[in-house]
Design an enzyme around this catalytic site. Sequence first.
Site, mmCIF file in Angstrom:
data_model
loop_
_atom_site.group_PDB
_atom_site.id
_atom_site.type_symbol
_atom_site.label_atom_id
_atom_site.label_comp_id
_atom_site.label_asym_id
_atom_site.label_seq_id
_atom_site.Cartn_x
_atom_site.Cartn_y
_atom_site.Cartn_z
ATOM 1 N N ASP A 41 0.815 -1.222 0.000
ATOM 2 C CA ASP A 41 0.000 0.000 0.000
ATOM 3 C C ASP A 41 0.845 1.267 0.000
ATOM 4 O O ASP A 41 2.069 1.210 0.182
ATOM 5 C CB ASP A 41 -0.973 -0.013 1.197
ATOM 6 C CG ASP A 41 -0.293 -0.400 2.513
ATOM 7 O OD1 ASP A 41 0.942 -0.284 2.607
ATOM 8 O OD2 ASP A 41 -1.002 -0.820 3.433
ATOM 9 N N ASP A 91 -7.317 -2.798 14.683
ATOM 10 C CA ASP A 91 -8.704 -3.133 14.353
ATOM 11 C C ASP A 91 -8.786 -4.382 13.464
ATOM 12 O O ASP A 91 -9.858 -4.746 12.999
ATOM 13 C CB ASP A 91 -9.389 -1.951 13.644
ATOM 14 C CG ASP A 91 -8.643 -1.518 12.380
ATOM 15 O OD1 ASP A 91 -7.600 -2.139 12.051
ATOM 16 O OD2 ASP A 91 -9.104 -0.570 11.714
ATOM 17 N N HIS A 149 -7.111 -4.809 10.524
ATOM 18 C CA HIS A 149 -6.919 -4.609 9.082
ATOM 19 C C HIS A 149 -5.614 -5.247 8.605
ATOM 20 O O HIS A 149 -4.678 -5.436 9.372
ATOM 21 C CB HIS A 149 -7.003 -3.118 8.699
ATOM 22 C CG HIS A 149 -5.833 -2.281 9.115
ATOM 23 N ND1 HIS A 149 -5.971 -0.980 9.557
ATOM 24 C CD2 HIS A 149 -4.497 -2.527 9.148
ATOM 25 C CE1 HIS A 149 -4.765 -0.490 9.831
ATOM 26 N NE2 HIS A 149 -3.870 -1.403 9.597
ATOM 27 N N GLU A 185 -9.543 -1.849 5.456
ATOM 28 C CA GLU A 185 -10.121 -1.501 6.752
ATOM 29 C C GLU A 185 -11.313 -2.391 7.078
ATOM 30 O O GLU A 185 -11.791 -3.156 6.226
ATOM 31 C CB GLU A 185 -10.566 -0.032 6.732
ATOM 32 C CG GLU A 185 -9.436 0.954 6.445
ATOM 33 C CD GLU A 185 -8.441 1.131 7.607
ATOM 34 O OE1 GLU A 185 -8.283 0.204 8.432
ATOM 35 O OE2 GLU A 185 -7.818 2.201 7.680
HETATM 36 P P1 PGA Z 1 2.327 -1.220 12.602
HETATM 37 O O1 PGA Z 1 1.110 -1.187 11.597
HETATM 38 O O2 PGA Z 1 3.279 -2.242 12.073
HETATM 39 O O3 PGA Z 1 2.921 0.160 12.545
HETATM 40 O O4 PGA Z 1 1.790 -1.586 13.931
HETATM 41 C C1 PGA Z 1 0.567 -2.379 11.146
HETATM 42 C C2 PGA Z 1 -0.661 -2.108 10.315
HETATM 43 O O5 PGA Z 1 -1.384 -1.144 10.603
HETATM 44 O O6 PGA Z 1 -0.920 -2.884 9.382
#
Ligand code: PGA
Length: 261
Positions: free
Chosen positions: A67, A136, A138, A143
């Site tokens: 992404d 959450d 995702h 999302e």
């Molecule tokens: P993080 O993010 O590695 O910074 O915890 C993971 C994500 O949101 O997919």
Amino acid sequence: MEVIIQPNHHQIASIAANIIRDAILMKPNLVLGLATGSTPIELYKSLVRMHREDGLDFSGVTTFNLDEYVAIPLEHPQSYHTFMAHYFFNHVNIPEESQHIPQNTSENHEEFCTTYEDKIKQIGGIDIQVLGIGTDGHIGFNEVGSSLASRTRIVTLSQSTIDANAPYFNDDKKAVPELAITMGIATIMEAKQCLLLANGNSKSVAIAKAIEGPITSMVPASILQMHPDTVILLDEAAASDLKEVDYYNRSYANKLLLQSQ
Ligand code: PGA
């Protein structure tokens, strides 16, 4: 789903790096799906070390990132282009033309998203997809509520993702882009193997729902229960809400035993 629980995040990064190293040694033209965020940084450090110290050769490897934000310049300090250059691409020998990160350069987003999918297909698909997980649930920027059949597309970031990413933008939530391009859930599910890494208490509820809860678009990572070859690498904090820890630990111990025979 194979669940591997380790005392800390250094060990999970090291296991993930070993899996990727072994795959490159077996298939020098490996296709890697890559993730950004704080979770995979230690993994990239391990892979860079393997390149520098052991000569691990990435010259045949192709990469596709999950992404990127929309509407920030690619050279912005918080763009995922900058992140990947800083933590990985500047330190290994993956040819520039083999590095792919979604980007907002096209007027025609739909065409860009289709072309990204086509490039993955043309090269024969992703061999190993590295994933983090949001608090959450995702994966990528898919999302809560994302279709489990979604493909690469433009999405609106949830408030929890914006809040989680605000510290990278001087705690200014308004500075966090609202839109992103992300591989879809169906795109991720087509990878031959998925490696999901998670560490820290903040991930424990999402991890428990993803691994032991029902498959639902309300927890996008739960779709990995349907993936034939997913390895989930957790530190003890991220595993702390799982019910079947003893079973996962015994399964992993038995796997190691079988491998050593
Ligand atoms: P993080 O993010 O590695 O910074 O915890 C993971 C994500 O949101 O997919």
